[in-house]
Design a protein around this motif. Structure first.
Motif, PDB file in Angstrom:
ATOM      1  N   ARG A 101       0.395  -1.308   0.069  1.00  0.00           N
ATOM      2  CA  ARG A 101       0.074  -0.198  -0.138  1.00  0.00           C
ATOM      3  C   ARG A 101       0.829   1.396   0.082  1.00  0.00           C
ATOM      4  O   ARG A 101       0.357   2.168  -0.931  1.00  0.00           O
ATOM      5  N   GLU A 102       2.272   1.074   0.842  1.00  0.00           N
ATOM      6  CA  GLU A 102       2.353   2.232   1.090  1.00  0.00           C
ATOM      7  C   GLU A 102       3.113   2.542  -0.605  1.00  0.00           C
ATOM      8  O   GLU A 102       4.149   3.596  -1.048  1.00  0.00           O
ATOM      9  N   LEU A 103       3.712   1.620  -1.502  1.00  0.00           N
ATOM     10  CA  LEU A 103       4.962   1.775  -2.345  1.00  0.00           C
ATOM     11  C   LEU A 103       3.634   2.296  -3.705  1.00  0.00           C
ATOM     12  O   LEU A 103       3.947   3.015  -4.258  1.00  0.00           O
ATOM     13  N   VAL A 104       2.478   1.468  -3.630  1.00  0.00           N
ATOM     14  CA  VAL A 104       1.541   2.057  -4.886  1.00  0.00           C
ATOM     15  C   VAL A 104       0.863   3.372  -4.443  1.00  0.00           C
ATOM     16  O   VAL A 104       1.076   4.470  -5.319  1.00  0.00           O
ATOM     17  N   ALA A 105       0.888   4.061  -3.233  1.00  0.00           N
ATOM     18  CA  ALA A 105       1.032   5.099  -3.031  1.00  0.00           C
ATOM     19  C   ALA A 105       2.086   6.562  -3.196  1.00  0.00           C
ATOM     20  O   ALA A 105       1.560   7.769  -3.772  1.00  0.00           O
ATOM     21  N   ARG A 106       3.070   5.975  -2.826  1.00  0.00           N
ATOM     22  CA  ARG A 106       3.819   7.275  -2.832  1.00  0.00           C
ATOM     23  C   ARG A 106       4.337   7.072  -4.585  1.00  0.00           C
ATOM     24  O   ARG A 106       5.485   7.724  -4.716  1.00  0.00           O
ATOM     25  N   ASN A 107       4.187   5.374  -5.276  1.00  0.00           N
ATOM     26  CA  ASN A 107       4.847   5.681  -6.684  1.00  0.00           C
ATOM     27  C   ASN A 107       3.940   5.571  -7.712  1.00  0.00           C
ATOM     28  O   ASN A 107       3.124   4.816  -8.351  1.00  0.00           O
ATOM     29  N   PRO A 108       2.897   7.007  -7.934  1.00  0.00           N
ATOM     30  CA  PRO A 108       1.989   6.507  -8.412  1.00  0.00           C
ATOM     31  C   PRO A 108       1.966   6.542  -9.713  1.00  0.00           C
ATOM     32  O   PRO A 108       0.730   6.471 -10.820  1.00  0.00           O
ATOM     33  N   GLU A 109       3.213   6.888 -10.423  1.00  0.00           N
ATOM     34  CA  GLU A 109       2.432   6.430 -11.976  1.00  0.00           C
ATOM     35  C   GLU A 109       2.902   4.909 -12.097  1.00  0.00           C
ATOM     36  O   GLU A 109       3.536   4.413 -13.340  1.00  0.00           O
ATOM     37  N   SER A 110       3.387   4.087 -11.150  1.00  0.00           N
ATOM     38  CA  SER A 110       4.062   2.800 -11.245  1.00  0.00           C
ATOM     39  C   SER A 110       3.001   1.788 -11.974  1.00  0.00           C
ATOM     40  O   SER A 110       1.241   1.857 -11.531  1.00  0.00           O
ATOM     41  N   LYS A 111       2.848   1.188 -12.703  1.00  0.00           N
ATOM     42  CA  LYS A 111       2.440  -0.502 -13.162  1.00  0.00           C
ATOM     43  C   LYS A 111       2.522  -1.116 -11.510  1.00  0.00           C
ATOM     44  O   LYS A 111       3.696  -1.845 -11.430  1.00  0.00           O
ATOM     45  N   VAL A 112       1.337  -2.238 -11.291  1.00  0.00           N
ATOM     46  CA  VAL A 112       1.082  -2.175 -10.032  1.00  0.00           C
ATOM     47  C   VAL A 112       0.943  -4.073 -11.126  1.00  0.00           C
ATOM     48  O   VAL A 112       0.166  -4.609 -12.014  1.00  0.00           O
ATOM     49  N   ILE A 113       2.031  -4.943 -10.533  1.00  0.00           N
ATOM     50  CA  ILE A 113       1.275  -6.668 -11.252  1.00  0.00           C
ATOM     51  C   ILE A 113       1.378  -7.235 -10.299  1.00  0.00           C
ATOM     52  O   ILE A 113       2.116  -8.065  -9.068  1.00  0.00           O
ATOM     53  N   LEU A 114       0.428  -7.792  -9.752  1.00  0.00           N
ATOM     54  CA  LEU A 114      -0.087  -9.442  -8.933  1.00  0.00           C
ATOM     55  C   LEU A 114      -0.210 -10.516  -9.705  1.00  0.00           C
ATOM     56  O   LEU A 114      -0.892 -10.717 -10.240  1.00  0.00           O
ATOM     57  N   THR A 115       0.782 -11.509  -8.631  1.00  0.00           N
ATOM     58  CA  THR A 115       1.037 -12.345  -9.419  1.00  0.00           C
ATOM     59  C   THR A 115       0.325 -13.447  -8.557  1.00  0.00           C
ATOM     60  O   THR A 115      -0.112 -13.125  -7.493  1.00  0.00           O
ATOM     61  N   VAL A 116      -0.454 -14.416  -9.403  1.00  0.00           N
ATOM     62  CA  VAL A 116      -1.451 -15.022  -8.455  1.00  0.00           C
ATOM     63  C   VAL A 116      -1.074 -16.628  -9.075  1.00  0.00           C
ATOM     64  O   VAL A 116      -0.423 -17.042  -9.690  1.00  0.00           O
ATOM     65  N   ARG A 117      -2.460 -17.657  -7.808  1.00  0.00           N
ATOM     66  CA  ARG A 117      -1.418 -18.947  -7.924  1.00  0.00           C
ATOM     67  C   ARG A 117      -2.518 -19.823  -7.469  1.00  0.00           C
ATOM     68  O   ARG A 117      -2.792 -18.817  -6.736  1.00  0.00           O
ATOM     69  N   ASP A 118      -2.875 -20.981  -7.608  1.00  0.00           N
ATOM     70  CA  ASP A 118      -4.208 -21.736  -7.111  1.00  0.00           C
ATOM     71  C   ASP A 118      -3.247 -21.433  -5.691  1.00  0.00           C
ATOM     72  O   ASP A 118      -2.545 -22.240  -4.962  1.00  0.00           O
ATOM     73  N   PRO A 119      -4.737 -21.404  -5.073  1.00  0.00           N
ATOM     74  CA  PRO A 119      -3.987 -21.035  -3.020  1.00  0.00           C
ATOM     75  C   PRO A 119      -3.808 -22.798  -2.990  1.00  0.00           C
ATOM     76  O   PRO A 119      -2.566 -22.481  -1.822  1.00  0.00           O
ATOM     77  N   ALA A 120      -3.913 -23.612  -2.786  1.00  0.00           N
ATOM     78  CA  ALA A 120      -3.451 -25.034  -2.409  1.00  0.00           C
ATOM     79  C   ALA A 120      -2.017 -25.375  -2.619  1.00  0.00           C
ATOM     80  O   ALA A 120      -1.221 -25.764  -1.847  1.00  0.00           O
ATOM     81  N   SER A 121      -1.725 -25.264  -3.995  1.00  0.00           N
ATOM     82  CA  SER A 121      -0.439 -24.713  -4.595  1.00  0.00           C
ATOM     83  C   SER A 121       0.147 -24.076  -3.666  1.00  0.00           C
ATOM     84  O   SER A 121       1.357 -24.366  -3.605  1.00  0.00           O
ATOM     85  N   TRP A 122       0.061 -22.688  -4.261  1.00  0.00           N
ATOM     86  CA  TRP A 122       0.728 -22.019  -3.608  1.00  0.00           C
ATOM     87  C   TRP A 122       1.740 -21.690  -2.412  1.00  0.00           C
ATOM     88  O   TRP A 122       2.725 -22.219  -1.556  1.00  0.00           O
ATOM     89  N   TYR A 123      -0.021 -23.150  -1.380  1.00  0.00           N
ATOM     90  CA  TYR A 123       0.616 -22.944   0.797  1.00  0.00           C
ATOM     91  C   TYR A 123       1.534 -24.169   0.263  1.00  0.00           C
ATOM     92  O   TYR A 123       2.561 -24.172   1.446  1.00  0.00           O
ATOM     93  N   ARG A 124       1.121 -25.252  -0.451  1.00  0.00           N
ATOM     94  CA  ARG A 124       1.984 -26.832   0.271  1.00  0.00           C
ATOM     95  C   ARG A 124       3.483 -26.104  -0.836  1.00  0.00           C
ATOM     96  O   ARG A 124       4.693 -26.510  -0.421  1.00  0.00           O
ATOM     97  N   SER A 125       3.549 -25.387  -1.512  1.00  0.00           N
ATOM     98  CA  SER A 125       4.953 -24.653  -2.082  1.00  0.00           C
ATOM     99  C   SER A 125       5.772 -23.935  -0.971  1.00  0.00           C
ATOM    100  O   SER A 125       6.850 -23.996  -0.715  1.00  0.00           O
ATOM    101  N   ALA A 126       5.185 -22.583  -0.695  1.00  0.00           N
ATOM    102  CA  ALA A 126       5.551 -21.936   0.296  1.00  0.00           C
ATOM    103  C   ALA A 126       5.962 -22.901   1.369  1.00  0.00           C
ATOM    104  O   ALA A 126       6.975 -21.847   2.509  1.00  0.00           O
ATOM    105  N   HIS A 127       5.032 -23.400   2.299  1.00  0.00           N
ATOM    106  CA  HIS A 127       5.432 -24.651   3.184  1.00  0.00           C
ATOM    107  C   HIS A 127       6.870 -25.479   2.744  1.00  0.00           C
ATOM    108  O   HIS A 127       7.382 -24.990   4.036  1.00  0.00           O
ATOM    109  N   GLY A 128       6.843 -25.573   2.359  1.00  0.00           N
ATOM    110  CA  GLY A 128       7.615 -26.751   2.044  1.00  0.00           C
ATOM    111  C   GLY A 128       8.731 -26.379   1.307  1.00  0.00           C
ATOM    112  O   GLY A 128      10.162 -26.757   1.500  1.00  0.00           O
ATOM    113  N   SER A 129       8.891 -25.018   0.869  1.00  0.00           N
ATOM    114  CA  SER A 129      10.616 -24.477   1.023  1.00  0.00           C
ATOM    115  C   SER A 129      11.028 -22.915   1.880  1.00  0.00           C
ATOM    116  O   SER A 129      11.694 -23.299   2.623  1.00  0.00           O
ATOM    117  N   ILE A 130      10.329 -21.835   1.047  1.00  0.00           N
ATOM    118  CA  ILE A 130      10.695 -20.441   2.118  1.00  0.00           C
ATOM    119  C   ILE A 130      10.841 -21.182   3.844  1.00  0.00           C
ATOM    120  O   ILE A 130      11.186 -20.416   3.947  1.00  0.00           O
TER     121      ILE A 130
END
Length: 209
Positions: free
Chosen positions: A75-104
């Motif tokens: 939120r802070e970064l989007v507000a401070r950089n009003p001309e910037s493009k914003v990219i929301l990377t998405v993934r299937d939630p169940a797949s994301w959780y398995r991956s994040a939990h098992g790695s990072i």
């Protein structure tokens, strides 16, 4: 000022997006993994975690940002950089959780032998901002973590103007990303990097030295 702000959580293809943005001329791109090689930047993020962020210093020399810890301050970064493009990377939630939990998550919550002071400090920063911050200490609870993940996506969709926002799955390749950024589609395949595998491999390499 950042040209592109990636607001997707880690393990949604952020390392691939970093490589793609740099190939398209929007680099250097900030990603948490890079802090292992640039430990002098860690204190700037510790200040941000304490509510005393100096974003000019944090992103000095960078044209874009993806992954943690930046995504926690979207939120802070989007507000401070009003001309910037914003990219929301998405993934299937169940797949994301398995991956994040098992790695990072597994890497940063495993016992730390203290032999690598840079990792020790980055681990503490990650626990503070991400796992105890964004997830409130409840990431081990799958339902809680997925709820936080899905809520984040909805909040970004609701709060970022549609003309500034690209909801992106890295499997979509170059076309939607280049169209959004207004640049030509390059030759060659879209880069695909495994954030979790790269993180684990980097930690193993550091332990060997």
């Amino acid at each position: 000022m950042l040209d592109v702000i990636g607001v997707g959580f880690g393990r949604t293809g952020t390392l691939s997006l970093k490589a793609a943005l740099e190939q398209l001329g929007f680099g250097p791109c900030h990603h948490m993994l890079g802090l292992l090689d640039r430990p002098g930047e860690i204190p700037l993020w510790e200040e941000a975690a304490a509510g005393r962020a100096d974003w000019e210093k944090v992103y000095d020399g960078y044209r874009s940002s993806v992954d943690w810890p930046g995504a926690a301050f979207w939120r802070e970064l989007v507000a401070r950089n009003p001309e910037s493009k914003v990219i929301l990377t998405v993934r299937d939630p169940a797949s994301w959780y398995r991956s994040a939990h098992g790695s990072i998550y597994r890497s940063v919550t495993a016992p730390d032998d203290g032999r690598d002071p840079v990792f020790t400090r980055l681990r503490a920063l990650s626990l503070d901002i991400v796992w105890n911050g964004v997830f409130g200490g409840g990431f081990a609870d799958r339902d809680h973590a997925v709820t936080v993940f899905e809520r984040h996506i909805e909040e970004v969709r609701r709060e970022v103007p549609s003309d500034r926002l690209l909801e992106f799955h890295v499997g979509q390749g170059w076309e939607p990303l280049c169209g959004f950024l207004g640049v030509p589609v390059p030759g060659g395949d879209f880069p695909h990097h495994n954030d979790g595998a790269q993180f684990a491999a980097t930690l193993e390499q550091r332990k060997e030295h």
